[in-house]
Motif scaffolding. Structure first.
Motif, mmCIF file in Angstrom:
data_model
loop_
_atom_site.group_PDB
_atom_site.id
_atom_site.type_symbol
_atom_site.label_atom_id
_atom_site.label_comp_id
_atom_site.label_asym_id
_atom_site.label_seq_id
_atom_site.Cartn_x
_atom_site.Cartn_y
_atom_site.Cartn_z
ATOM 1 N N THR A 5 0.820 -1.215 0.000
ATOM 2 C CA THR A 5 0.000 0.000 0.000
ATOM 3 C C THR A 5 0.850 1.260 0.000
ATOM 4 O O THR A 5 0.356 2.341 -0.317
ATOM 5 N N GLU A 6 2.125 1.138 0.376
ATOM 6 C CA GLU A 6 3.064 2.259 0.348
ATOM 7 C C GLU A 6 4.435 1.748 -0.086
ATOM 8 O O GLU A 6 4.865 0.670 0.340
ATOM 9 N N ASN A 64 0.161 0.296 9.727
ATOM 10 C CA ASN A 64 -1.127 0.754 9.184
ATOM 11 C C ASN A 64 -1.704 1.927 9.962
ATOM 12 O O ASN A 64 -2.729 2.491 9.567
ATOM 13 N N THR A 65 -1.067 2.295 11.054
ATOM 14 C CA THR A 65 -1.511 3.484 11.785
ATOM 15 C C THR A 65 -1.218 4.757 11.006
ATOM 16 O O THR A 65 -1.710 5.826 11.349
ATOM 17 N N TYR A 66 -0.440 4.634 9.932
ATOM 18 C CA TYR A 66 -0.061 5.793 9.122
ATOM 19 C C TYR A 66 -0.785 5.780 7.774
ATOM 20 O O TYR A 66 -0.975 4.732 7.167
ATOM 21 N N ASN A 67 -1.187 6.983 7.322
ATOM 22 C CA ASN A 67 -1.819 7.090 6.004
ATOM 23 C C ASN A 67 -0.868 7.615 4.940
ATOM 24 O O ASN A 67 -1.260 7.785 3.786
ATOM 25 N N THR A 85 -2.978 8.866 11.005
ATOM 26 C CA THR A 85 -4.344 9.161 10.570
ATOM 27 C C THR A 85 -4.907 10.382 11.281
ATOM 28 O O THR A 85 -5.879 10.979 10.820
ATOM 29 N N ASN A 96 -2.690 16.418 7.870
ATOM 30 C CA ASN A 96 -3.737 15.803 7.056
ATOM 31 C C ASN A 96 -4.379 16.784 6.071
ATOM 32 O O ASN A 96 -5.182 16.385 5.240
#
Length: 317
Positions: free
Chosen positions: A210-211, A259-262, A283, A311
């Motif tokens: 995803t990244e 996954n705590t990061y977007n 997030t 964000n």
């Protein structure tokens, strides 16, 4: 497309230079009005240990803060962080503050909502940015530097991820990796003038991530590396080999919980200790620094918060 005005070498890619790049790419002026609320801000008085002795001291002027001095190297370049504000498409830049974090943001230019991705480069290998690739939403690739500016070519909208981690193929300039929609990763070797070779297939299966991020050397061997996060939140380290036929070694697990990061963003050396780092946006909009430590299997120190409110940016590079 207009060429960049000349600038002194040995400095971080300056706000003026980036404004000229952006203006050339999107046909706008760097003097557009600024809408500025809310403002993401660095955390004050961040003090990260192990800074290089040559790094700028806290309280230094803007020019000193934008200069990494002897801490700058081709393996750990200094670019600063760029963010595109989602509300209006304005581009902002954050430079290292010399105490382990980022300085206040600087307005660069507008109309960056027309673009899909961008990547700063250090083609000269002196450790500071000297040009930029940018991809628009129509699939065109542009390049601009102090010496050249051009439309490189079209058709790049077949890719859902593009980045330039550094010199991956053993040449003298930065290269590009791009992932297509079927998960195949491709390598384009770059030239000083922004042109690229025909693509070289790296391999398939990269759609599990995803990244994907990278900018410089993470393990201290002098070669550019990348990290990739899978859908379960595990971060993997891919060591660069310097061989364009097989640019990455087998992956090594860094750890879970990412996954705590977007957003995961590599901008080279942030804390000016001579090692490449990683930025992660939570997030909740908080910005975290993972300082590089040169480790072969665990390349990052524990995270430190260096900002909040990030964000508001649709994407960062």
């Amino acid at each position: 497309m207009a060429k960049l005005p000349g600038r002194k070498r040995g400095r971080v890619l300056s706000r003026v230079a980036v404004a000229a790049v952006a203006a050339a790419l999107v046909g706008t002026s760097a003097s557009a009005a600024v809408a500025d609320a809310p403002v993401p801000a660095p955390v004050k008085n961040v003090d990260i240990s192990k800074l290089a002795k040559a790094a700028p001291k806290a309280g230094a002027g803007a020019k000193a803060r934008a200069t990494a001095g002897a801490a700058v190297s081709a393996e750990a370049p200094v670019f600063g962080l760029f963010g595109i504000q989602r509300s209006d498409g304005f581009l902002y830049q954050y430079l290292p503050n010399g105490t382990g974090g980022l300085d206040e943001r600087l307005f660069v230019t507008g109309n960056w909502d027309l673009l899909k991705a961008a990547a700063t480069v250090d083609h000269s290998g002196d450790g500071v940015g000297d040009g930029m690739w940018a991809w628009d939403k129509a699939g065109n690739l542009y390049f601009n530097s102090e010496d050249d500016s051009r439309t490189v070519g079209g058709g790049w909208n077949i890719y859902n991820k593009v980045l330039s981690p550094g010199n991956l193929g053993g040449g003298t300039a930065y290269d590009i990796i791009a992932r297509d929609k079927s998960g195949v990763l491709w390598l384009y070797l770059g030239y000083d003038n922004g042109q690229v070779t025909s693509r070289i297939k790296v391999g398939g299966g990269w759609d599990v991530y995803t990244e994907i991020s990278g900018k410089g050397d993470l393990n201290g061997d002098g070669k550019a590396d990348i990290v990739a996060r899978d859908s379960s939140g595990v971060l993997w380290f891919y060591k660069g080999t310097g061989n364009y036929k097989a640019p990455f070694a087998s992956r090594v697990k860094v750890g879970g919980g990412w996954n705590t990061y977007n957003a995961l963003v590599s901008v080279g050396d942030v804390d000016l200790d001579g090692r490449a780092d990683l930025l992660a946006r939570g997030t909740d909009g908080k910005l975290w620094l993972y300082s590089g430590n040169g480790g072969a299997t665990d390349p990052f120190e524990s995270r430190k918060q260096i900002g909040y409110g990030y964000n508001i940016y649709s994407w960062m590079f």
